[in-house]
Design an enzyme around this catalytic site. Structure first.
Site, PDB file in Angstrom:
ATOM      1  N   GLU A  86       0.830  -1.207   0.000  1.00 31.26           N
ATOM      2  CA  GLU A  86       0.000   0.000   0.000  1.00 31.26           C
ATOM      3  C   GLU A  86       0.862   1.254   0.000  1.00 31.26           C
ATOM      4  OE1 GLU A  86      -3.214   2.559  -0.045  1.00 31.26           O
ATOM      5  OE2 GLU A  86      -3.181   0.420  -0.457  1.00 31.26           O
ATOM      6  N   TYR A  89       7.570   4.408   2.082  1.00 36.42           N
ATOM      7  CA  TYR A  89       8.029   5.785   2.242  1.00 36.42           C
ATOM      8  C   TYR A  89       9.329   5.810   3.032  1.00 36.42           C
ATOM      9  CZ  TYR A  89       8.301  10.698   3.407  1.00 36.42           C
ATOM     10  OH  TYR A  89       8.739  11.983   3.545  1.00 36.42           O
ATOM     11  N   VAL A  90      10.242   6.632   2.543  1.00 37.57           N
ATOM     12  CA  VAL A  90      11.496   6.895   3.238  1.00 37.57           C
ATOM     13  C   VAL A  90      11.645   8.412   3.316  1.00 37.57           C
ATOM     14  CG1 VAL A  90      14.013   6.688   3.134  1.00 37.57           C
ATOM     15  CG2 VAL A  90      12.567   4.754   2.455  1.00 37.57           C
ATOM     16  N   GLY A  96      18.703   7.213  -0.445  1.00 34.18           N
ATOM     17  CA  GLY A  96      20.008   6.979  -1.054  1.00 34.18           C
ATOM     18  C   GLY A  96      20.940   6.101  -0.250  1.00 34.18           C
ATOM     19  N   ASN A 127       6.052  10.362 -10.467  1.00 32.13           N
ATOM     20  CA  ASN A 127       7.139  10.064  -9.531  1.00 32.13           C
ATOM     21  C   ASN A 127       8.237   9.245 -10.229  1.00 32.13           C
ATOM     22  OD1 ASN A 127       8.753   9.562  -7.339  1.00 32.13           O
ATOM     23  ND2 ASN A 127       7.097   8.899  -6.006  1.00 32.13           N
ATOM     24  N   TYR A 134      11.971   1.234  -8.944  1.00 34.53           N
ATOM     25  CA  TYR A 134      11.250  -0.031  -9.076  1.00 34.53           C
ATOM     26  C   TYR A 134      11.736  -0.817 -10.287  1.00 34.53           C
ATOM     27  CZ  TYR A 134       8.064   2.134  -5.697  1.00 34.53           C
ATOM     28  OH  TYR A 134       7.522   2.745  -4.602  1.00 34.53           O
TER      29      TYR A 134
END
Length: 161
Positions: A86, A89-90, A96, A127, A134
């Protein structure tokens, strides 16, 4: 010195951190006005008697800096369960260093261990950094599918048909 990256299953004590990460993600995606989640609703849906989703916390040097929230779905074509990511997030300051990769692959390991036939997620079309990330991990973009969504009053109306 190289930072220490770690992932672990979220606990109920992580609810405030998860909510902040969700709000940070919404801000990044320009969707802040859509966040209605509260600590209570997260506690109920992630750690209550019916667990609707699971979460991982990702840390850099033992400081939480990311999350992955996922749940099971089902493929009728495969007759096997799948996992749906779902949210991943970082926080910007932790990008990096490998935390995003650690989180997304940790969920892949869960899918593999549970015998899932698929591991899927969506990405916003603007994005590009995420899309590129990905692709580097081997993900395939399914451009022929579109998400359909019903929420709020429209969901209520549909339920009453």
């Amino acid at each position: 010195m190289k930072p220490v990256i770690s992932t672990r299953p979220a606990t109920e004590a992580d609810v405030p951190v998860l909510l902040q990460l969700i709000r940070d993600l919404a801000d990044y995606e320009k969707l802040t006005d859509e966040v209605v989640a509260t600590e209570d609703s997260l506690r109920h849906t992630l750690f209550g008697s019916s667990k609707y989703a699971e979460a991982l916390i990702g840390s850099v040097d033992d400081v939480p800096a990311g999350m992955a929230i996922f749940f099971h779905n089902y493929s009728t074509f495969l007759a096997r369960p799948g996992l749906y990511l779902e949210d991943l997030y970082v926080q910007p300051a932790a990008r990096g260093c490998g935390l995003g990769k650690a989180l997304i692959t940790a969920v892949a390991k869960v899918a593999h261990e549970r015998g899932c036939g698929r591991y899927e997620w969506t990405v916003l079309d603007w994005n590009q950094p995420a899309i590129d990330f990905y692709h580097r991990l081997g993900a395939e973009m399914k451009s022929d599918w579109r998400i359909m969504r019903v929420t709020g009053d429209a969901l209520q109306r549909m339920a009453e048909i």
